[in-house]
Design an enzyme around this catalytic site. Structure first.
Site, PDB file in Angstrom:
ATOM      1  N   GLY A 133       1.113  -1.443  -0.565  1.00 25.03           N
ATOM      2  CA  GLY A 133       0.434   0.046  -0.338  1.00 25.03           C
ATOM      3  C   GLY A 133       1.141   0.831   0.326  1.00 25.03           C
ATOM      4  O   GLY A 133       1.875   1.242   0.265  1.00 25.03           O
ATOM      5  N   CYS A 134       0.227   2.152  -0.423  1.00 27.08           N
ATOM      6  CA  CYS A 134       0.967   3.690  -0.445  1.00 27.08           C
ATOM      7  C   CYS A 134       0.271   4.520   1.246  1.00 27.08           C
ATOM      8  O   CYS A 134      -0.934   4.200   0.954  1.00 27.08           O
ATOM      9  CB  CYS A 134       1.338   4.581  -1.559  1.00 27.08           C
ATOM     10  SG  CYS A 134       1.700   3.668  -2.766  1.00 27.08           S
ATOM     11  N   GLY A 135       0.988   5.286   1.614  1.00 26.27           N
ATOM     12  CA  GLY A 135       0.290   6.513   2.402  1.00 26.27           C
ATOM     13  C   GLY A 135       0.387   7.775   1.635  1.00 26.27           C
ATOM     14  O   GLY A 135       1.973   8.170   1.315  1.00 26.27           O
ATOM     15  N   ARG A 147       1.746   1.760   5.884  1.00 25.24           N
ATOM     16  CA  ARG A 147       1.402   2.007   4.674  1.00 25.24           C
ATOM     17  C   ARG A 147       2.873   2.055   3.593  1.00 25.24           C
ATOM     18  O   ARG A 147       2.699   2.024   2.406  1.00 25.24           O
ATOM     19  CB  ARG A 147       0.096   2.991   4.593  1.00 25.24           C
ATOM     20  CG  ARG A 147      -0.769   3.063   4.987  1.00 25.24           C
ATOM     21  CD  ARG A 147      -1.910   4.327   4.213  1.00 25.24           C
ATOM     22  NE  ARG A 147      -1.943   3.882   2.918  1.00 25.24           N
ATOM     23  CZ  ARG A 147      -3.648   3.508   3.060  1.00 25.24           C
ATOM     24  NH1 ARG A 147      -4.087   3.389   3.900  1.00 25.24           N
ATOM     25  NH2 ARG A 147      -4.258   3.283   2.057  1.00 25.24           N
ATOM     26  N   ASN A 165      -1.309   7.074  -4.301  1.00 20.66           N
ATOM     27  CA  ASN A 165      -1.506   5.664  -3.769  1.00 20.66           C
ATOM     28  C   ASN A 165      -2.818   4.854  -4.791  1.00 20.66           C
ATOM     29  O   ASN A 165      -3.577   5.082  -4.954  1.00 20.66           O
ATOM     30  CB  ASN A 165      -2.360   6.020  -2.463  1.00 20.66           C
ATOM     31  CG  ASN A 165      -2.807   4.857  -1.618  1.00 20.66           C
ATOM     32  OD1 ASN A 165      -2.299   3.848  -2.139  1.00 20.66           O
ATOM     33  ND2 ASN A 165      -3.830   4.653  -1.161  1.00 20.66           N
TER      34      ASN A 165
END
Lengths: 398, 277
Positions: A21-23, A50, A214
């Protein structure tokens, strides 16, 4: 942190995939007050679940008030030789106002940290081509042709700081706390599905447009071919660069208002358009027909920083809301915050007794827009054409 | 022998079975692993109620906890609150993030605030009560089996894909705006978004609204009127909800209920292996 692959991604890694995931976080002080990087670091670092330590980056707007009329070019450079060659070239095609290292804090035991360099630059006046366009071509040329050099940002009075490591490491490395900005964007983790290299970390920038993202853009191929027809070169092996170029194309070149441009990128479904008023139908169907190949498909939530005509913060998620985006406004209406998780706002509350007037979840595919000096133009809860003064001429393009 | 005040306090709290845990000592939020370890430690030591203070986005709180336990959360729990939970009662004084009640088997989740997206993902049992609004894909793929019957009850409104791929259980949306000062009014937002109950093949979505839902239905969903039998099923849950969040029960009757159910007994029977069966 990983101390290699600064300016390009080695061939052997180009087909590797690392899923995570990304933040993303970002905020704008509508009153134009400049804050140090402390808040944005706190907002990003609380989202540590994340990220995976493969990349992080920050973009600050308003950090170079003394050089605000010149293009601030940020570079990652492999060797002194490459740097000399680059500066020589810049001197040839334009004027170097100031040339200096970007202050960093590399650990002592590292033999080969990247050379982080910034140049305040002014292109030579030409009648046939605007200054902005000259800088875009310069950036594309350097990134494509110069080995060992990578341009990470090229806007005025703004800068991008990014690299391959955990968000707190990148913040320390670039001394983000020392910069003061009225708009910050931040991202942790890495361009989706790509192994780590420094230049490929978010935010992606072209002139004043920076994007943190994201998700993944599954329409990358279509978008890339569309952008290439306008002279953009997609050289980063990642999907997010097309978003930065699309914003540049739609807003700077085609002069679209931000809410309409975001409608082209994440348009409502045709079944929803059919239920709207006639003139909205005409407008939206024409936007969809004209910008068919600019549409972003796949899950995404993005935070975008723009400078033209005034610094603007934009948040947008895909129309099926497959990635999170939360917004908050400060107690006295002077700052708008965006983040992947509400935890970012809670973190500010915990340490600084910061109070928020409201926290809300913007609607999917609906832009949230705030501009310095003008306030929150759209809160992400409106219907597509609400608050837009729309004059429709002509009929539906087929 | 109790020597100082702190020890005395601790002793008394233990007698009552309750312990407080600071999730952000000195303003620095704990990692979710450390916080969950602390919760497990407290439960091992015989406490049956844990109060968490200053929670700031820590994930997986209450993961896989079993038995008659109570968790009270002050602050903002992160994603996957109460994941795989089997029995405890979690009360959150504030909002919660995404995927609360993920695959929970039994227990109660009470949120005194907004919920995020994908609440109650694949829940197999238990109750999720949310006071205010929720996001997208709430109640996705919840399912029931014999006495296992998940209930998701939302005081405010929901967005798109409510009850997507629903395979059993009950989702109720009341469409109220329950304000902090205690007043309760009808919400100004639509009761739900588009693609309502898309892919539903068992279970019920009950919406308290007079809006036209026909245009918002997803694949395989249909609007039905409320039958006496369904009313009998939902009433105890709504009564309990009203009691918890201090909503005057008379207000519920101001608007009709509409029920979303699958269009037939096996709406997607022919989609996959229709010829084989």
């Amino acid at each position: 942190m990983n101390w290699n692959n600064y300016t390009s991604l080695p061939e052997k890694f180009r087909n590797q995939r690392v899923f995570d995931g990304c933040g993303i976080s970002g905020y704008i002080n509508i009153d134009g007050k400049r804050d140090s990087g402390d808040q944005i670091i706190d907002m990003l670092c609380i989202l540590s679940e994340r990220e995976n330590g493969l990349g992080a980056g920050f973009a600050g707007y308003g950090i170079y008030p003394n050089y605000k009329d010149y293009y601030a070019l940020h570079f990652l450079i492999d060797t002194e030789e490459c740097k000399e060659k680059l500066l020589h070239y810049l001197d040839e095609v334009g004027y170097i106002i100031q040339s200096e290292p970007i202050p960093t804090l590399a650990p002592h035991n590292i033999d080969n940290p990247p050379i982080t360099w910034r140049v305040f630059y002014e292109p030579k006046k030409k009648k046939s081509i605007s200054e902005d366009e000259q800088v875009v071509q310069l950036v594309m040329h350097i990134n494509e042709k110069f080995k060992g050099v990578f341009v990470i940002s090229s806007g005025k009075n703004m800068g991008v700081f990014k690299g391959n490591g955990w968000s707190h490491e990148i913040a320390d490395f670039y001394k983000i706390k020392d910069y003061k900005a009225y708009m910050w964007l931040a991202h942790s983790r890495f361009p989706t599905n790509t192994p780590g290299w420094w230049g490929g970390a978010h935010p992606f920038n072209l002139l004043g447009t920076s994007v943190v993202h994201n998700g993944e853009i599954t329409s990358y191929g279509t978008n890339m071919r569309y952008l290439e027809s306008f002279g953009y070169k997609c050289t980063l092996f990642t999907d997010t660069e097309v978003i930065a170029y699309l914003f540049d194309l739609l807003i700077r070149k085609h002069k679209m208002p931000v809410p309409i441009a975001t409608m082209a990128l994440a348009p409502p479904l045709f079944s929803n358009i059919e239920t709207m008023e006639q003139n909205y139908q005409i407008a939206l169907k024409n936007v969809r027909a004209t910008y068919r190949s600019a549409m972003l498909n796949g899950p995404f939530s993005i935070v975008v920083g723009l400078t033209d005509p005034k610094p603007t913060l934009v948040g947008l998620s895909d129309r099926k809301k497959l990635r999170p985006l939360v917004a908050a406004i400060s107690e006295n209406d002077d700052s708008l915050f965006l983040s992947s998780e509400e935890a970012s706002f809670k973190r500010l509350k915990l340490i600084e007794e910061y109070n928020f007037k409201n926290v809300w979840h913007p609607k999917s595919g609906t832009a949230i827009v705030a501009r310095i000096g003008e306030g929150i133009l759209r809160d992400g809860l409106e219907k597509p054409f609400e608050k837009i003064n729309l004059k429709v001429e002509g009929a539906i393009r087929s | 022998m109790i020597e100082n005040k702190n020890q005395k306090l601790e002793y008394e709290m233990k007698k009552k079975g309750s312990i407080q845990i600071d999730a952000a000592p000195n303003g620095r939020p704990l990692n979710y692993k450390d916080l969950n370890e602390k919760i497990h430690g407290a439960l091992r030591n015989g406490y049956s109620k844990v109060v968490l203070n200053d929670v700031c986005g820590q994930r997986f709180i209450g993961a896989s906890l079993q038995g008659d336990l109570k968790l009270e959360i002050n602050g903002l729990p992160g994603n996957d609150l109460g994941i795989f939970m089997d029995g405890p009662r979690i009360v959150v004084n504030g909002n919660c993030e995404d995927q609360a009640g993920n695959t929970m088997n039994d227990g109660t989740l009470i949120i005194h605030g907004d919920g995020g997206d994908v609440i109650g993902l694949s829940a197999r049992g238990g109750k999720i009560y949310i006071k205010e609004d929720v996001g997208y894909r709430v109640g996705i793929h919840i399912k029931e089996y014999k006495q296992k019957f998940p209930v998701v009850l939302i005081g405010g409104t929901a967005k798109d894909f409510l009850g997507e791929y629903m395979a059993g259980g009950l989702i109720i949306v009341l469409g109220l705006d329950i304000r902090d000062d205690g007043t309760v009014v009808e919400s100004e937002y639509p009761i739900c978004g588009g693609e309502l109950g898309t892919g539903i093949h068992r279970g019920k979505i009950v919406l308290r609204t007079d809006e036209d839902l026909e245009t918002r239905l997803g694949v395989g969903a249909k609007v039905y009127e409320l039958k006496k039998e369904t009313e009998r099923t939902i009433t105890p849950f709504i009564k309990e909800f009203c009691e918890i969040f201090s909503i005057p029960y008379e207000m519920i009757g101001h608007k009709p209920f509409q029920v979303i159910k699958p269009i037939s007994k096996r709406p997607f029977g022919g989609n996959y292996c229709g010829n084989l069966i």
